[in-house]
Design a protein around this motif. Structure first.
Motif, PDB file in Angstrom:
ATOM      1  N   UNK A 270       0.792  -1.231   0.000  1.00  0.00           N
ATOM      2  CA  UNK A 270       0.000   0.000   0.000  1.00  0.00           C
ATOM      3  C   UNK A 270       0.824   1.281   0.000  1.00  0.00           C
ATOM      4  N   UNK A 271       2.157   1.179   0.092  1.00  0.00           N
ATOM      5  CA  UNK A 271       2.930   2.423   0.187  1.00  0.00           C
ATOM      6  C   UNK A 271       3.545   2.873  -1.127  1.00  0.00           C
ATOM      7  N   UNK A 272       3.158   2.235  -2.212  1.00  0.00           N
ATOM      8  CA  UNK A 272       3.651   2.685  -3.505  1.00  0.00           C
ATOM      9  C   UNK A 272       5.010   2.157  -3.891  1.00  0.00           C
ATOM     10  N   UNK A 273       5.532   1.187  -3.144  1.00  0.00           N
ATOM     11  CA  UNK A 273       6.836   0.620  -3.490  1.00  0.00           C
ATOM     12  C   UNK A 273       6.770  -0.112  -4.817  1.00  0.00           C
ATOM     13  N   UNK A 274       7.855  -0.054  -5.558  1.00  0.00           N
ATOM     14  CA  UNK A 274       7.926  -0.766  -6.822  1.00  0.00           C
ATOM     15  C   UNK A 274       8.101  -2.262  -6.566  1.00  0.00           C
ATOM     16  N   UNK A 275       7.625  -3.093  -7.475  1.00  0.00           N
ATOM     17  CA  UNK A 275       7.821  -4.548  -7.329  1.00  0.00           C
ATOM     18  C   UNK A 275       9.304  -4.875  -7.162  1.00  0.00           C
ATOM     19  N   UNK A 276       9.602  -5.738  -6.221  1.00  0.00           N
ATOM     20  CA  UNK A 276      10.986  -6.122  -5.993  1.00  0.00           C
ATOM     21  C   UNK A 276      11.793  -5.136  -5.190  1.00  0.00           C
ATOM     22  N   UNK A 277      11.139  -4.138  -4.611  1.00  0.00           N
ATOM     23  CA  UNK A 277      11.862  -3.148  -3.804  1.00  0.00           C
ATOM     24  C   UNK A 277      12.568  -3.823  -2.634  1.00  0.00           C
ATOM     25  N   UNK A 278      13.763  -3.346  -2.340  1.00  0.00           N
ATOM     26  CA  UNK A 278      14.557  -3.894  -1.242  1.00  0.00           C
ATOM     27  C   UNK A 278      15.134  -2.741  -0.433  1.00  0.00           C
ATOM     28  N   UNK A 279      14.974  -2.805   0.881  1.00  0.00           N
ATOM     29  CA  UNK A 279      15.590  -1.816   1.761  1.00  0.00           C
ATOM     30  C   UNK A 279      16.953  -2.353   2.164  1.00  0.00           C
ATOM     31  N   UNK A 280      17.998  -1.720   1.692  1.00  0.00           N
ATOM     32  CA  UNK A 280      19.360  -2.185   1.934  1.00  0.00           C
ATOM     33  C   UNK A 280      19.960  -1.650   3.223  1.00  0.00           C
ATOM     34  N   UNK A 281      19.188  -0.865   3.990  1.00  0.00           N
ATOM     35  CA  UNK A 281      19.646  -0.453   5.310  1.00  0.00           C
ATOM     36  C   UNK A 281      20.898   0.378   5.294  1.00  0.00           C
ATOM     37  N   UNK A 282      21.887  -0.033   6.075  1.00  0.00           N
ATOM     38  CA  UNK A 282      23.120   0.738   6.254  1.00  0.00           C
ATOM     39  C   UNK A 282      23.805   1.042   4.920  1.00  0.00           C
ATOM     40  N   UNK A 283      23.681   0.153   3.960  1.00  0.00           N
ATOM     41  CA  UNK A 283      24.324   0.374   2.668  1.00  0.00           C
ATOM     42  C   UNK A 283      23.771   1.587   1.943  1.00  0.00           C
ATOM     43  N   UNK A 284      22.587   2.070   2.359  1.00  0.00           N
ATOM     44  CA  UNK A 284      22.004   3.258   1.735  1.00  0.00           C
ATOM     45  C   UNK A 284      22.419   4.544   2.442  1.00  0.00           C
ATOM     46  N   UNK A 285      23.165   4.446   3.512  1.00  0.00           N
ATOM     47  CA  UNK A 285      23.733   5.615   4.165  1.00  0.00           C
ATOM     48  C   UNK A 285      24.807   6.205   3.244  1.00  0.00           C
ATOM     49  N   UNK A 286      24.706   7.489   2.888  1.00  0.00           N
ATOM     50  CA  UNK A 286      25.694   8.076   1.968  1.00  0.00           C
ATOM     51  C   UNK A 286      27.136   7.922   2.433  1.00  0.00           C
ATOM     52  N   UNK A 287      27.348   7.874   3.749  1.00  0.00           N
ATOM     53  CA  UNK A 287      28.710   7.747   4.267  1.00  0.00           C
ATOM     54  C   UNK A 287      29.279   6.347   4.032  1.00  0.00           C
ATOM     55  N   UNK A 288      28.403   5.395   3.765  1.00  0.00           N
ATOM     56  CA  UNK A 288      28.839   4.017   3.560  1.00  0.00           C
ATOM     57  C   UNK A 288      29.091   3.736   2.089  1.00  0.00           C
ATOM     58  N   UNK A 289      28.554   4.583   1.236  1.00  0.00           N
ATOM     59  CA  UNK A 289      28.823   4.548  -0.207  1.00  0.00           C
ATOM     60  C   UNK A 289      28.470   3.213  -0.848  1.00  0.00           C
ATOM     61  N   UNK A 290      27.358   2.628  -0.407  1.00  0.00           N
ATOM     62  CA  UNK A 290      26.868   1.426  -1.058  1.00  0.00           C
ATOM     63  C   UNK A 290      27.693   0.175  -0.830  1.00  0.00           C
ATOM     64  N   UNK A 291      28.513   0.136   0.178  1.00  0.00           N
ATOM     65  CA  UNK A 291      29.353  -1.025   0.474  1.00  0.00           C
ATOM     66  C   UNK A 291      28.496  -2.296   0.534  1.00  0.00           C
ATOM     67  N   UNK A 292      28.713  -3.258  -0.347  1.00  0.00           N
ATOM     68  CA  UNK A 292      27.885  -4.470  -0.358  1.00  0.00           C
ATOM     69  C   UNK A 292      27.899  -5.229   0.961  1.00  0.00           C
ATOM     70  N   UNK A 293      28.979  -5.121   1.720  1.00  0.00           N
ATOM     71  CA  UNK A 293      29.085  -5.829   2.990  1.00  0.00           C
ATOM     72  C   UNK A 293      28.148  -5.265   4.052  1.00  0.00           C
ATOM     73  N   UNK A 294      27.555  -4.095   3.795  1.00  0.00           N
ATOM     74  CA  UNK A 294      26.669  -3.462   4.775  1.00  0.00           C
ATOM     75  C   UNK A 294      25.190  -3.611   4.395  1.00  0.00           C
TER      76      UNK A 294
END
Length: 416
Positions: A270-294
């Motif tokens: 109900x929140x308008x998320x696209x199919x297959x949406x994933x919340x990557x958590x800490x990896x989405x913090x700009x300071x972490x720069x998308x580090x796959x390990x996070x």
């Protein structure tokens, strides 16, 4: 993939149908003749002021209600309290609004000597300090919805008492720059959030530590289990000691872990998320720069007031505190019954992010039987501040509900 759709913080969502819960009706209009003699008092007024949202319907206290442990106790159809509703009465986020209580003790976002990320505000730590956190929600279109800092500052200047107080606290030239005035607002809000109003340390557990009250046998068993490094792994992440020892323990190490939490599909529907949406958590913090390990890691929350601030996990996917304890037990138990989510009667849903799950920490202790599970839940209830003890659930499976529950709100999906 989508970016997180909710910036949890000193202000989150309210419906245009609701008077902000916790702010008070009088705060919907300019404060006549108020004297905000201290930065803390000014911050308290701002915290309760819905005029800082686009439709003047919500304040920080809308989603961080003092009467509900500084969490969001509003109900909406379809998602209940899992996530919060935005100022536009339509937008829903993707994460649960955590309590703002005891947030002042969270260290700034950084790496420790072991190279681990620690501290910061929000579930992914993207706001290093309370001041940074306070500045996010007013400008988030899914939350308070103001278009820019200048618009917020204009709302501040509508109130002559604010203008006078800002001048007193920050200097007469504070409004010469929107950036300066906006930063001053965040400092005032952070000052209030650092006050004792948010962290009373007067729960039954605190009273027990001071010798003022005794724990029941069940609560004492829970305390021993949570304190243990042999019989449970709770203390691995929810450290019982604070800077001063047990007396200021927050039951968190402020680190980040992926514990295999499933996606909240009811919210996603109900929140308008696209199919297959994933919340990557800490990896989405700009300071972490998308580090796959996070990927998939979220901040370990405090357990103070946990029994009255559900639902649980970063996305509100679990409603009952006992379910959360059983979720951890499933990693250590071979019993088929432990692989069933008691809230659904079905097998636990798969992790949203299957990589980086902290299996070492999650499996470092033996499985728990029902007696010990119930004892842990009983102890967690003793971490409730005295003023919220009347909200404690009276029986297993019953969520605590604060008084003066707002009217339920219908939710219409909105495209991201």
């Amino acid at each position: 993939m989508i970016k997180p759709r909710i910036f949890l913080s000193a202000a989150l969502a309210a419906s245009i149908l609701l008077v902000p819960f916790g702010g008070g009706i009088n705060n919907m209009f300019a404060h006549g003749g108020e004297d905000y003699a201290t930065l803390e008092k000014l911050g308290a007024a701002l915290f309760d002021d819905p005029n800082l949202s686009m439709n003047r319907t919500m304040a920080c206290s809308t989603c961080h209600m003092q009467a509900a442990g500084f969490s969001d106790a509003r109900e909406s159809e379809k998602v209940g309290r899992d996530v919060s509703l935005g100022d536009d009465g339509i937008s829903l986020g993707d994460r649960n609004a955590p309590t703002a209580a005891y947030a002042r003790f969270t260290p700034p976002f950084s790496k420790n000597s072991a190279g681990e990320y620690v501290g910061g505000q929000f579930w992914d730590g993207r706001a290093s300090m309370l001041e940074d956190q306070a500045g996010g929600p007013p400008l988030n279109p899914l939350e308070m919805g103001m278009p820019d800092k200048a618009s917020v500052v204009k709302r501040l200047r509508e109130n002559p008492d604010y203008v006078a107080a800002f001048g007193t606290q920050f200097g007469n030239d504070v409004f010469q720059s929107d950036e300066t005035a906006y930063a001053a607002m965040t400092k005032a809000l952070a000052s209030f959030e650092r006050s004792d109003e948010f962290s009373t340390f007067d729960s039954k557990y605190d009273r027990f530590l001071r010798g003022e009250e005794k724990l029941t046998d069940q609560e004492e068993l829970g305390r021993v289990l949570i304190s243990s490094t042999q019989f449970t792994n709770c203390n691995t992440c929810h450290e019982i000691r604070g800077a001063k020892g047990l007396e200021d323990g927050l039951f968190t190490n402020h680190k980040y872990f992926n514990i295999g939490v499933p996606a909240n599909m009811a919210v996603r529907a109900v929140n308008g998320s696209k199919p297959g949406a994933v919340d990557l958590g800490l990896a989405q913090n700009p300071e972490v720069a998308g580090d796959p390990a996070q990927r998939g890691k979220f901040k370990v929350p405090t357990l103070r007031n946990v029994a009255v601030t559900g639902p649980y996990m970063h996305n509100g996917v679990f409603r009952d505190l006992r379910t959360v304890v059983l979720f951890y037990v499933k990693y250590k138990s071979k019993k088929p019954s432990r692989q069933i989510n008691p809230e659904t009667g079905k097998t636990w849903d798969a992790p949203e992010v299957p990589a980086n799950i902290a299996m070492t920490e999650l499996t470092s202790a033996p499985a728990l039987d029902d007696k010990r599970v119930d004892a842990i839940v009983a102890f967690l209830k003793t971490l409730t501040d005295r003023r919220y003890e009347h909200l404690l659930p009276k029986e297993d499976g019953q969520m605590a509900v604060p008084p003066a529950q707002p009217v339920p709100v219908s939710v219409t999906p909105k495209a991201p």
